[in-house]
Scaffold this active site. Structure first.
Site, short mmCIF file in Angstrom:
data_model
loop_
_atom_site.label_atom_id
_atom_site.label_comp_id
_atom_site.label_asym_id
_atom_site.label_seq_id
_atom_site.Cartn_x
_atom_site.Cartn_y
_atom_site.Cartn_z
N GLU A 10 0.82 -1.21 0.00
CA GLU A 10 0.00 0.00 0.00
C GLU A 10 0.85 1.26 0.00
OE1 GLU A 10 -0.71 2.19 2.82
OE2 GLU A 10 0.83 1.29 4.06
N ASP A 284 -7.15 -5.71 8.79
CA ASP A 284 -5.70 -5.50 8.78
C ASP A 284 -5.17 -5.13 10.17
OD1 ASP A 284 -5.16 -2.40 8.88
OD2 ASP A 284 -6.78 -2.62 7.46
N GLN A 285 -6.07 -4.67 11.07
CA GLN A 285 -5.65 -4.32 12.42
C GLN A 285 -5.54 -5.55 13.33
OE1 GLN A 285 -8.16 -1.07 13.90
NE2 GLN A 285 -8.41 -0.40 11.79
N HIS A 306 -4.27 -3.05 2.19
CA HIS A 306 -3.64 -2.85 3.49
C HIS A 306 -3.41 -4.19 4.18
CE1 HIS A 306 -4.57 1.41 3.02
NE2 HIS A 306 -3.82 1.64 4.08
#
Length: 345
Positions: A10, A284-285, A306
């Site tokens: 990204e 993605d977290q 991401h």
């Protein structure tokens, strides 16, 4: 020294933040090149520099290249130290992203930590504070740490000036999570925030929600809040037995109230009609916490750019593999083979 190419994937600040997190928890030094090369204004911005300085302070790291505009950074960490910290972006740059940079280290530290973070709490390019509070941290707390956050001041883009406090009680070991089924829906509601703007804007946004979702008026709350500058957000919350998800839209100068509300409604409806639990922003977290716990799994939609970048970066830094199963409406991602160890500094 691990060398990370910040232009890959990204190509933004996420590569920098995740690299800092990984360096802190492993004790491995790293060089990050071509920082944010994929952005219109490449190099470190104030928000990213705050994350660098915060990480450096927490693990007494030696750093070179820590200045606004820098496109290369070396970061050599020592031992993680919990304690009392205060970090300020100085702009409307997101403090939630600064927080997510240092959280992995602090939630496995030896000591408890108290944080005060000042800057943007409601930034359209980052998780807003309510997402942190209602969606992300409840999952992290189920893993073992005890993390409490409290919003002290709203900080909308572009004025900033927001602030939140955080208390972190670390866990000696992290419990892997399994997020595969939503379960029954417990509640659904909407919150419209207005700062230094007419309440008519909020009523127009509420009307869109009531019409498109066929909700009752008591499910939509309009709240005027104090802040340094003007701001408007529309948030739709879906709480299930297995997860809570939040979808937020931000008012903009050239965007009508109806457009802001409609965009959030579409995002909410897209999530509701699918079977996966974890939305695209949360996915993605959760990848790094899953790795830190030594295992875990979650069901999400297609992996975003991401999320793919997170996977590739963790593979490079830790040598850990992932299992990704494709389903009709999404993918299940699991931590695969490979182990990591906490660095001793």
């Amino acid at each position: 020294m691990i060398t990370i190419d910040g232009s890959k994937g990204e190509g933004g600040g996420q590569i920098l933040r995740t690299s800092l997190s990984l360096a802190m928890i492993t004790g491995k030094p790293c060089t990050i090149e071509h920082i944010r090369a994929g952005r219109r204004k490449p190099g470190l911005m104030r928000q990213h520099l705050t994350a660098v300085n915060a990480a450096a302070q927490i693990c007494e790291a030696q750093v070179t290249g820590a200045e606004v505009g820098s496109m290369e950074l070396t970061f050599s960490p020592n031992a993680i130290r919990g304690g009392e910290y205060a970090f300020s972006v100085g702009t409307a740059g997101s403090v939630t992203l600064v927080f997510q940079t240092i959280l992995p280290a602090l939630m496995i530290a030896e000591q408890e930590s108290s944080l005060i973070l000042t800057g943007g709490t409601h930034n359209p390019m980052a998780p807003p504070f309510p997402f942190l509070e209602k969606v992300f941290l409840p999952i992290i707390n189920q893993m073992g740490p005890q993390i409490e956050v409290q919003l002290k001041q709203y900080g909308f883009y572009p004025a900033g000036g927001g602030q939140f406090q955080c208390m972190i009680k670390p866990a000696k070991t992290l419990i892997p999570f399994s997020l595969l089924q939503r379960g029954m829906q417990r509640s659904r509601n909407a919150e419209i925030l207005l700062s230094n703007l007419s309440e008519k804007i909020g009523k127009r946004e509420r009307d869109v929600i009531l019409h498109k979702l066929n909700w009752s008026e008591d499910q939509v709350r309009i709240q005027s809040v104090p802040s340094k500058g003007p701001g408007n957000t529309v948030s739709l919350l879906a709480e299930y037995e297995g997860i809570t998800e939040l979808f937020t839209g931000f008012g903009e100068m050239k965007k009508t109230a109806e457009m802001v509300a409609m965009d959030v409604v579409r995002e909410y409806m897209e999530y509701i009609k699918n079977e996966y639990l974890v939305g695209p922003y949360l996915a993605d977290q959760l990848i790094l916490p899953m790795v830190l716990a030594g295992g875990g799994e979650f069901y999400t939609g297609r992996l975003t750019h991401h999320a793919k970048t997170q996977v590739e970066l963790i593979q490079q830094f830790l040598g850990i593999d992932f299992s990704i199963e494709t389903h009709e409406k999404g993918v299940v991602i699991r931590k695969g083979s490979g182990e990591w160890t906490v660095g001793n500094g």
